[in-house]
Design an enzyme around this catalytic site. Structure first.
Site, short mmCIF file in Angstrom:
data_model
loop_
_atom_site.label_atom_id
_atom_site.label_comp_id
_atom_site.label_asym_id
_atom_site.label_seq_id
_atom_site.Cartn_x
_atom_site.Cartn_y
_atom_site.Cartn_z
N GLY A 1 0.81 -1.23 0.00
CA GLY A 1 0.00 0.00 0.00
C GLY A 1 0.82 1.26 0.00
N ARG B 1 -1.85 -0.13 -6.58
CA ARG B 1 -2.95 -0.71 -7.36
C ARG B 1 -2.78 -0.54 -8.85
NH1 ARG B 1 -8.51 0.54 -4.01
NH2 ARG B 1 -8.18 -1.07 -2.45
N ASP C 1 -5.93 -6.00 -5.74
CA ASP C 1 -6.85 -6.28 -4.64
C ASP C 1 -6.12 -7.07 -3.56
OD1 ASP C 1 -8.82 -7.12 -2.88
OD2 ASP C 1 -10.26 -7.63 -4.44
N TYR D 1 -15.49 0.10 11.15
CA TYR D 1 -14.11 0.35 10.74
C TYR D 1 -13.16 0.02 11.90
CZ TYR D 1 -9.70 2.63 10.02
OH TYR D 1 -8.33 2.86 9.95
N LYS E 1 -10.15 -3.17 12.21
CA LYS E 1 -8.73 -3.10 12.56
C LYS E 1 -8.39 -4.13 13.64
CE LYS E 1 -6.41 -0.57 10.80
NZ LYS E 1 -5.75 -0.60 9.48
#
Length: 349
Positions: A17, A42, A68, A174, A178
């Site tokens: 990322g 990506r 992905d 969210y 995590k």
């Protein structure tokens, strides 16, 4: 904080990322130590952005396209030949259609699939650092929780059933995502006994100047937009603070590098928080340091006492990794300077 500038020469780290706000500083922390860094993005457009923002290290940088994060085998090629892995990629969305599909599964599978690829195809990797979050510690149902001090011992207690429920607030899900992703990493090591150990880093709200090239103030990352609205005239009142813990993004990058390099960090969880903040304090800093902006910054109640809410114990990361954190004043000042520079460069000043 000075880093050991040659510790990584000849070694290659994979950072997943790489175009993210936190990832930009994770890249800087490793590149400045001399590591070669391969990072997943990506698409080629994201790779170009990273090349621009890290141009002085271009010879040490390489890229792997992973469209992905949760596809089985999606990281198989990316991990080949690396010496260590830092997994920062995870969705940060609060408004979604389907809590399980859009938040829980990408976070959990995104983590376990990376670990599976490392176990199969990266025999040299002895340490994987996973970017978790203060969200995996916090009990949202308790609100400000006066008297409690959060530390690495805490876990977000939200159940999977509640988090997956379509009526559950996106922020609650969210935060739970995590926690489930981090637990999935610990469970993976327990169950599969790979050749590597895991260390997790749990930052709260992350502020500070962006390590990526920013050319458009209308499309800032979530953290930057959160502060820019307080100095561009769009926010008329001081917002209510909902999370009271924060950290500078540059310190988060440094914590990741130290978590990778430190033998003692094996199997450890680190709350990477500088301390507490409120939006009132942020507004006070901008008004004091940039008097020419005062008419754009909400005044609220200057120097209001800190509300009676939970504390933060960051003694473990300071002691074990030797980290010293930047102050809120430094972090917000540096962000504001960067925003003003971008305004000038884009003709918005």
């Amino acid at each position: 904080m000075a880093s050991n500038s040659t510790s990584g020469v000849g070694k290659t780290i994979l950072v997943t990322g790489g175009s993210g706000f936190v990832a930009a500083e994770v890249l800087n922390a490793f590149l400045s130590r001399g590591y070669n860094v391969r990072t997943t993005v990506r698409n080629d457009h994201s790779a170009d952005k990273v090349k621009k923002s890290h141009s002085k290290y271009i010879k040490q940088l390489s890229f792997a396209i992973v469209k992905d994060v949760q596809i089985p085998g999606g990281h198989d090629e990316a991990v080949k030949g690396v010496d260590g892995v830092v997994h920062t990629a995870s969705p940060f969305l609060l408004q979604v259609e389907d809590n399980e599909r859009d938040l829980l599964l990408p976070a959990i599978k995104g983590t376990t699939e990376v670990l599976a690829s490392v176990q199969k195809y990266a025999p040299n990797v002895k340490r994987v650092v996973v970017t978790s979050s203060f969200a995996s510690l916090v009990d949202i149902s308790k609100g400000g929780r006066p008297g409690h001090v959060y530390s690495e011992k805490d876990w977000n207690p939200t159940t999977y059933e509640v988090a997956a429920n379509k009526d559950t607030n996106g922020a609650v899900t969210y935060c739970a995502s995590k926690a489930f992703a981090e637990k999935a990493a610990w469970d993976y090591v327990k169950e599969h006994k790979p050749q590597f150990d895991v260390t997790t880093v749990c930052p709260p709200m992350v502020y500070g100047p962006s390590g990526s090239v920013v050319t458009d103030l209308d499309h800032l990352n979530t953290s930057a937009a959160d502060i820019y609205r307080l100095m561009n005239g769009s926010c008329k009142e001081v917002p209510e603070t909902s999370f009271f813990a924060w950290v500078d993004v540059r310190d988060v990058g440094e914590v990741h590098a130290r978590a990778y390099e430190s033998p003692e960090a094996a199997g450890q969880r680190y709350l990477a928080a500088s301390g507490r903040y409120t939006y009132q304090k942020v507004c006070d800093i901008i008004r004091k340091d940039f008097p020419e902006r005062r008419n754009l910054v909400p005044e609220g109640t200057p120097n209001a006492p800190f509300p009676d809410v939970y504390g933060i114990d960051n003694s473990k990361v300071k002691k074990e990794l030797g980290v010293e954190f930047r102050s809120l004043e430094t972090s917000i000042h540096d962000m504001a300077v960067q925003f003003i520079e971008i305004e000038k460069a884009t003709g918005k000043a």
